[in-house]
Design a protein around this motif. Sequence first.
Motif, PDB file in Angstrom:
ATOM      1  N   HIS A  29       0.862  -1.178   0.000  1.00 51.26           N
ATOM      2  CA  HIS A  29       0.000   0.000   0.000  1.00 51.26           C
ATOM      3  C   HIS A  29       0.900   1.229   0.000  1.00 51.26           C
ATOM      4  CE1 HIS A  29      -3.775  -2.159   0.797  1.00 51.26           C
ATOM      5  NE2 HIS A  29      -3.033  -2.962   1.546  1.00 51.26           N
ATOM      6  N   ALA A  30       0.484   2.235  -0.722  1.00 49.90           N
ATOM      7  CA  ALA A  30       1.312   3.430  -0.876  1.00 49.90           C
ATOM      8  C   ALA A  30       1.663   4.060   0.465  1.00 49.90           C
ATOM      9  CB  ALA A  30       0.599   4.448  -1.769  1.00 49.90           C
ATOM     10  N   GLU A  31       0.747   3.965   1.436  1.00 48.46           N
ATOM     11  CA  GLU A  31       0.988   4.590   2.733  1.00 48.46           C
ATOM     12  C   GLU A  31       2.211   4.002   3.439  1.00 48.46           C
ATOM     13  OE1 GLU A  31      -3.545   4.617   2.125  1.00 48.46           O
ATOM     14  OE2 GLU A  31      -1.809   3.357   1.630  1.00 48.46           O
ATOM     15  N   PHE A  32       2.473   2.709   3.191  1.00 50.93           N
ATOM     16  CA  PHE A  32       3.605   2.053   3.846  1.00 50.93           C
ATOM     17  C   PHE A  32       4.936   2.624   3.376  1.00 50.93           C
ATOM     18  CE2 PHE A  32       6.188  -1.955   4.667  1.00 50.93           C
ATOM     19  CZ  PHE A  32       6.235  -1.747   6.037  1.00 50.93           C
ATOM     20  N   ASP A  33       4.935   3.287   2.232  1.00 52.53           N
ATOM     21  CA  ASP A  33       6.159   3.916   1.727  1.00 52.53           C
ATOM     22  C   ASP A  33       6.668   5.004   2.663  1.00 52.53           C
ATOM     23  OD1 ASP A  33       6.257   2.280  -0.428  1.00 52.53           O
ATOM     24  OD2 ASP A  33       5.521   3.740  -1.889  1.00 52.53           O
ATOM     25  N   ALA A  34       5.847   5.425   3.613  1.00 58.29           N
ATOM     26  CA  ALA A  34       6.312   6.393   4.614  1.00 58.29           C
ATOM     27  C   ALA A  34       7.508   5.859   5.379  1.00 58.29           C
ATOM     28  CB  ALA A  34       5.182   6.746   5.580  1.00 58.29           C
ATOM     29  N   PHE A  35       7.622   4.527   5.471  1.00 59.40           N
ATOM     30  CA  PHE A  35       8.741   3.895   6.176  1.00 59.40           C
ATOM     31  C   PHE A  35       9.876   3.498   5.228  1.00 59.40           C
ATOM     32  CE2 PHE A  35       5.549   2.322   9.525  1.00 59.40           C
ATOM     33  CZ  PHE A  35       5.889   3.327  10.421  1.00 59.40           C
ATOM     34  N   SER A  36       9.823   3.926   3.975  1.00 58.03           N
ATOM     35  CA  SER A  36      10.798   3.456   2.987  1.00 58.03           C
ATOM     36  C   SER A  36      12.222   3.906   3.286  1.00 58.03           C
ATOM     37  CB  SER A  36      10.396   3.934   1.586  1.00 58.03           C
ATOM     38  OG  SER A  36      10.393   5.349   1.519  1.00 58.03           O
ATOM     39  N   PHE A  37      12.390   4.909   4.147  1.00 60.58           N
ATOM     40  CA  PHE A  37      13.726   5.395   4.494  1.00 60.58           C
ATOM     41  C   PHE A  37      14.431   4.487   5.499  1.00 60.58           C
ATOM     42  CE2 PHE A  37      10.840   7.011   7.660  1.00 60.58           C
ATOM     43  CZ  PHE A  37      11.550   6.945   8.849  1.00 60.58           C
ATOM     44  N   LEU A  38      13.701   3.561   6.126  1.00 61.95           N
ATOM     45  CA  LEU A  38      14.238   2.825   7.263  1.00 61.95           C
ATOM     46  C   LEU A  38      15.216   1.694   6.926  1.00 61.95           C
ATOM     47  CD1 LEU A  38      11.115   2.585   9.598  1.00 61.95           C
ATOM     48  CD2 LEU A  38      13.291   3.694  10.129  1.00 61.95           C
ATOM     49  N   PRO A  39      15.006   0.885   5.874  1.00 63.43           N
ATOM     50  CA  PRO A  39      15.901  -0.255   5.673  1.00 63.43           C
ATOM     51  C   PRO A  39      17.364   0.140   5.555  1.00 63.43           C
ATOM     52  CG  PRO A  39      13.950  -0.506   4.317  1.00 63.43           C
ATOM     53  CD  PRO A  39      13.897   0.883   4.900  1.00 63.43           C
ATOM     54  N   GLY A  40      18.214  -0.623   6.233  1.00 62.32           N
ATOM     55  CA  GLY A  40      19.647  -0.369   6.201  1.00 62.32           C
ATOM     56  C   GLY A  40      20.271  -0.530   7.567  1.00 62.32           C
ATOM     57  N   GLU A  41      21.526  -0.173   7.648  1.00 67.66           N
ATOM     58  CA  GLU A  41      22.276  -0.225   8.913  1.00 67.66           C
ATOM     59  C   GLU A  41      22.491   1.192   9.410  1.00 67.66           C
ATOM     60  OE1 GLU A  41      26.575  -1.868  10.663  1.00 67.66           O
ATOM     61  OE2 GLU A  41      25.981  -2.276   8.579  1.00 67.66           O
ATOM     62  N   TRP A  42      22.308   1.397  10.726  1.00 68.11           N
ATOM     63  CA  TRP A  42      22.349   2.737  11.297  1.00 68.11           C
ATOM     64  C   TRP A  42      23.239   2.778  12.541  1.00 68.11           C
ATOM     65  CZ3 TRP A  42      19.439   6.432   8.706  1.00 68.11           C
ATOM     66  CH2 TRP A  42      18.454   5.945   7.830  1.00 68.11           C
ATOM     67  N   THR A  43      23.953   3.893  12.719  1.00 70.66           N
ATOM     68  CA  THR A  43      24.534   4.209  14.018  1.00 70.66           C
ATOM     69  C   THR A  43      23.529   5.096  14.740  1.00 70.66           C
ATOM     70  OG1 THR A  43      25.695   6.143  13.132  1.00 70.66           O
ATOM     71  CG2 THR A  43      26.903   4.058  13.191  1.00 70.66           C
ATOM     72  N   VAL A  44      23.463   4.954  16.060  1.00 74.69           N
ATOM     73  CA  VAL A  44      22.451   5.666  16.830  1.00 74.69           C
ATOM     74  C   VAL A  44      23.103   6.395  18.000  1.00 74.69           C
ATOM     75  CG1 VAL A  44      20.242   5.477  18.026  1.00 74.69           C
ATOM     76  CG2 VAL A  44      20.842   3.788  16.268  1.00 74.69           C
ATOM     77  N   ASP A  59      25.820   5.231  22.629  1.00 69.88           N
ATOM     78  CA  ASP A  59      25.800   4.958  21.197  1.00 69.88           C
ATOM     79  C   ASP A  59      25.333   3.535  20.970  1.00 69.88           C
ATOM     80  OD1 ASP A  59      26.756   7.469  20.237  1.00 69.88           O
ATOM     81  OD2 ASP A  59      28.754   6.920  20.950  1.00 69.88           O
ATOM     82  N   ALA A  60      24.642   3.315  19.856  1.00 68.07           N
ATOM     83  CA  ALA A  60      24.072   2.004  19.563  1.00 68.07           C
ATOM     84  C   ALA A  60      24.160   1.728  18.069  1.00 68.07           C
ATOM     85  CB  ALA A  60      22.625   1.931  20.038  1.00 68.07           C
ATOM     86  N   ARG A  61      23.728   0.543  17.718  1.00 71.37           N
ATOM     87  CA  ARG A  61      23.711   0.110  16.314  1.00 71.37           C
ATOM     88  C   ARG A  61      22.332  -0.475  16.029  1.00 71.37           C
ATOM     89  NH1 ARG A  61      28.479   1.491  13.403  1.00 71.37           N
ATOM     90  NH2 ARG A  61      28.762   0.086  11.653  1.00 71.37           N
ATOM     91  N   CYS A  62      21.845  -0.260  14.828  1.00 72.21           N
ATOM     92  CA  CYS A  62      20.500  -0.709  14.484  1.00 72.21           C
ATOM     93  C   CYS A  62      20.477  -1.200  13.041  1.00 72.21           C
ATOM     94  CB  CYS A  62      19.509   0.447  14.676  1.00 72.21           C
ATOM     95  SG  CYS A  62      17.798   0.036  14.298  1.00 72.21           S
ATOM     96  N   TRP A  63      19.777  -2.306  12.829  1.00 66.81           N
ATOM     97  CA  TRP A  63      19.599  -2.854  11.479  1.00 66.81           C
ATOM     98  C   TRP A  63      18.110  -2.974  11.193  1.00 66.81           C
ATOM     99  CZ3 TRP A  63      23.378  -4.217  14.779  1.00 66.81           C
ATOM    100  CH2 TRP A  63      24.699  -4.234  14.309  1.00 66.81           C
TER     101      TRP A  63
END
Length: 304
Positions: A29-44, A59-63
């Motif tokens: 659904h198009a609305e779910f694209d709101a989360f499209s920026f999330l996939p990947g590896e992140w430092t926090v 500091d943390a790490r997130c996938w």
Amino acid sequence: MRQLALIAVLLIAPASALAQPAEQAPCWHAEFDAFSFLPGEWTVHAEDRLGNGTWETTDARCWVTKELRGCMLSVRYFGSRAGGPFEARGYYGFDSIQGKLQQVWIDGEHGMLVTYAGSKVGDAIVLDYPFVLRGQPTILRAVYSEISKDAFHLEDSRSSDGGKTWDVTSRYAFTRVPAVETKPLPSIELPKDLARVLTDYETGWRNKDEKALASLFTEDGFVLSSGNPPVRGRAAIEKHYQESGGALSLRALEYATNGDTGFIIGAYTYEGQKGDVGKFTLTLAKGKGGRWLIVSDMDNSNRR
């Protein structure tokens, strides 16, 4: 033969079985694209308010990974809190009936499943979880803001007066870890008798023919796939491959033979995919008539 199998095991750890080709998921659904920026590896960079009211910076790490053909996103978070390790898991989805973005969250400190729901508000995403805390109606809120391709902020807060005022409990600044660009390893040409193993495998997989696939293995051959116990023997392999298949393409990266034993290391992809989506190793033994058969089949996705 055991030495060759051991070499293959060391080279490529067993992971998921050959996946089916990616297609547009019916859940999209198009609305779910709101989360499209999330996939990947992140430092926090995390700021958390502890139980005693003091603030702690860590500091943390997130996938964040796409799952179920993109129907949901799964989250793994590893950091520290109050001087000890802190770990959490989460999922993102979309409720098409209610028209709400969803987030499920659980951490190793509270052990409570928090089920947020909400929507995009301007350039931010606002998700709420109403519940009762010690007899008092309470709302937990997660707000995603300053969203870009490579960074975003997340602020958690709590309200005990129906949302009139909010008490901030944590702030997180996420920065994407740059992807490491690696050139694909070149393909090599196999001798005809070894190349036949790959072409027959492709044909069986494309035709969704579990009998043909099982016939490529020795009588006591193995399929080793992630999340499953080893599958051994042609009958079990045939059952394992039921309803499996797709437009598979295999290519060889390395091979070796020593008398009646050998191995092939390679990569695989599917029609419509750009580049390799995974890699594999086949350990081999010659059967009657000198035909190469698969002793063990292991593969490993290129995706987290």
